[in-house]
Design a protein around this motif. Structure first.
Motif, PDB file in Angstrom:
ATOM      1  N   UNK A 176       0.727  -1.381   0.006  1.00 13.11           N
ATOM      2  CA  UNK A 176      -0.414   0.622   0.004  1.00 13.11           C
ATOM      3  C   UNK A 176       0.932   1.017   0.545  1.00 13.11           C
ATOM      4  N   UNK A 177       2.043   1.435   0.789  1.00  9.69           N
ATOM      5  CA  UNK A 177       2.767   1.636   0.713  1.00  9.69           C
ATOM      6  C   UNK A 177       3.810   2.609  -1.304  1.00  9.69           C
ATOM      7  N   UNK A 178       4.194   1.209  -0.997  1.00 12.09           N
ATOM      8  CA  UNK A 178       4.911   1.382  -2.427  1.00 12.09           C
ATOM      9  C   UNK A 178       3.948   2.199  -3.430  1.00 12.09           C
ATOM     10  N   UNK A 179       2.394   1.648  -3.540  1.00 10.47           N
ATOM     11  CA  UNK A 179       1.200   2.171  -4.435  1.00 10.47           C
ATOM     12  C   UNK A 179       1.278   3.428  -4.136  1.00 10.47           C
ATOM     13  N   UNK A 180       1.132   3.977  -3.119  1.00 10.64           N
ATOM     14  CA  UNK A 180       1.523   5.404  -2.654  1.00 10.64           C
ATOM     15  C   UNK A 180       2.438   6.606  -3.182  1.00 10.64           C
ATOM     16  N   UNK A 181       3.497   5.582  -2.865  1.00 14.36           N
ATOM     17  CA  UNK A 181       4.115   6.838  -3.120  1.00 14.36           C
ATOM     18  C   UNK A 181       4.486   6.600  -5.351  1.00 14.36           C
ATOM     19  N   UNK A 182       3.524   5.697  -5.659  1.00 15.31           N
ATOM     20  CA  UNK A 182       4.254   5.068  -7.420  1.00 15.31           C
ATOM     21  C   UNK A 182       5.900   4.549  -6.989  1.00 15.31           C
ATOM     22  N   UNK A 183       6.292   4.581  -8.862  1.00 15.41           N
ATOM     23  CA  UNK A 183       6.870   3.244  -9.381  1.00 15.41           C
ATOM     24  C   UNK A 183       8.204   5.101  -8.862  1.00 15.41           C
TER      25      UNK A 183
END
Length: 366
Positions: free
Chosen positions: A168-175
């Motif tokens: 979820x955090x990774x998705x929030x940050x973006x690639x």
């Protein structure tokens, strides 16, 4: 160095290694989250199988090779951190390069570069694993190594258990930002670990070599370590790769999904391993590991033959118990049965062997 100092457990060094391992776990979760997305966005999904196979080969072969090189350099030049530093520096740099490439993918074609960069990143990520984890012998007396591993196991497996939160955090940050943060985490934690442990490691390594616990390294020791690593990988593969598919397909109507069961078992293993590490440190590690083999066999056979959801859950927990015990006792046992001059190579074999079955399962259940 005083004799008293050699008998102390160096918690500052242990915590810095735990932080480095945490950064590694977060980076792997980010990789698994974004690798398929990148492949699809760049129109190179035909390379997915290639990258899975390349990853499996790298995970199995690079840790032993890095360990062998680290031991050779230590023996020749007295320098232990070179391979570690190269791996950390290159990994952080490649994270930043990939972030830049992904950020510019809308204005230039990077589809031919990204797969190459991923392979190089996979190699670099595995360069520092065995040198870093083999350093624990310089952080604690031999009898207390299971306690150190218990701390490391708690951190890494708890993060894997919390993978949905990390995703979820990774998705929030973006690639792009994820790759930047990954580079900072690996580079920062690697730098801290290097600063905290370099003098202590070198001094203790020097002292340990003067009174090497193993005068002549035998092939039998390597075979024992290889076997332990392979069986550890069986437990890991069943929990991470097999259980989610198994429960979702065989017990589709069950209220809890296979992924949740897998993550829950990892969380139980993490906490349980930490709690029993002090007790394992007091036992004969050889007997502990042999007992865990029996428990693992019972769990795997029962799981495969079971047609009942609750018996399958009990079998999965049995596999988790064996996986936990082998983790806590396996690495200390490997280190205690290796010459100080070959310990990094042996730890690399142990780590590489533990990835064999996982790589096979990942390919089969892709």
């Amino acid at each position: 160095m005083t004799n008293n100092n050699t008998k102390t457990l160096k918690w500052r060094e242990v915590y810095s290694l735990a932080a480095l391992n945490a950064a590694v776990v977060i980076s792997w979760i980010a990789y698994h989250e974004y690798q398929p997305v990148l492949m699809e966005n760049l129109g190179i999904t035909h390379l997915v199988d290639f990258l899975i196979i390349a990853k499996a080969i790298i995970l199995v072969t690079i840790p032993p090779l890095a360990g062998w090189l680290a031991d050779r350099i230590m023996k020749k030049d007295g320098k232990y951190m070179i391979i570690f530093s190269v791996g950390i520096g290159a990994t952080a740099m490649i994270f930043m390069v990939v972030a830049t490439l992904v950020g510019t993918s809308h204005i230039m074609d990077v589809s031919g570069i990204i797969p190459f960069m991923i392979v190089i990143w996979l190699i670099c990520m595995n360069l520092f694993i065995s040198p870093a984890n083999s350093m624990i012998e310089a952080f604690a007396p031999a009898k207390q190594l299971p306690i150190v591993v218990g701390v490391l196991f708690l951190v890494t497996e708890l993060l894997y258990a919390l993978e949905p939160v990390v995703v979820s955090l990774v998705t929030f940050f973006g690639d792009t930002l994820t790759f930047v943060v990954g580079g900072i985490l690996i580079g920062g934690s690697g730098y801290i670990f290097h600063r905290v442990s370099r003098d202590e490691v070198l001094q203790r390594k020097t002292d340990l070599m003067k009174n090497d616990r193993v005068k002549s390294q035998s092939l039998v020791s390597y075979l024992a370590i290889l076997t332990i690593g392979l069986l550890l990988g069986v437990g890991k593969a069943f929990i991470i790769e097999f259980l989610p598919e198994y429960f979702s397909e065989r017990f589709a109507s069950f209220a809890v999904s296979g992924s949740i069961i897998s993550f829950s078992i990892l969380g139980i293993c993490a906490i349980g391993g930490f709690l029993i590490s002090k007790k394992i440190a007091e036992l004969d590690l050889r007997k502990v590991i042999m007992s865990s083999f029996v428990v693992l066999l019972i769990g795997v056979v029962t799981l495969i033959l079971s047609g009942n959801v609750y018996l399958s859950l009990a079998s999965a927990l049995t596999i988790g118990a064996a996986f936990t015990i082998m983790n806590i006792g396996g690495l200390p046992y490997a280190i205690q049965n290796l010459s100080v001059r070959h310990v990094t190579y042996g730890v690399g074999i142990y780590i590489g062997a533990s990835e064999v079955i996982t790589g096979l399962f990942e390919y089969l259940y892709r």
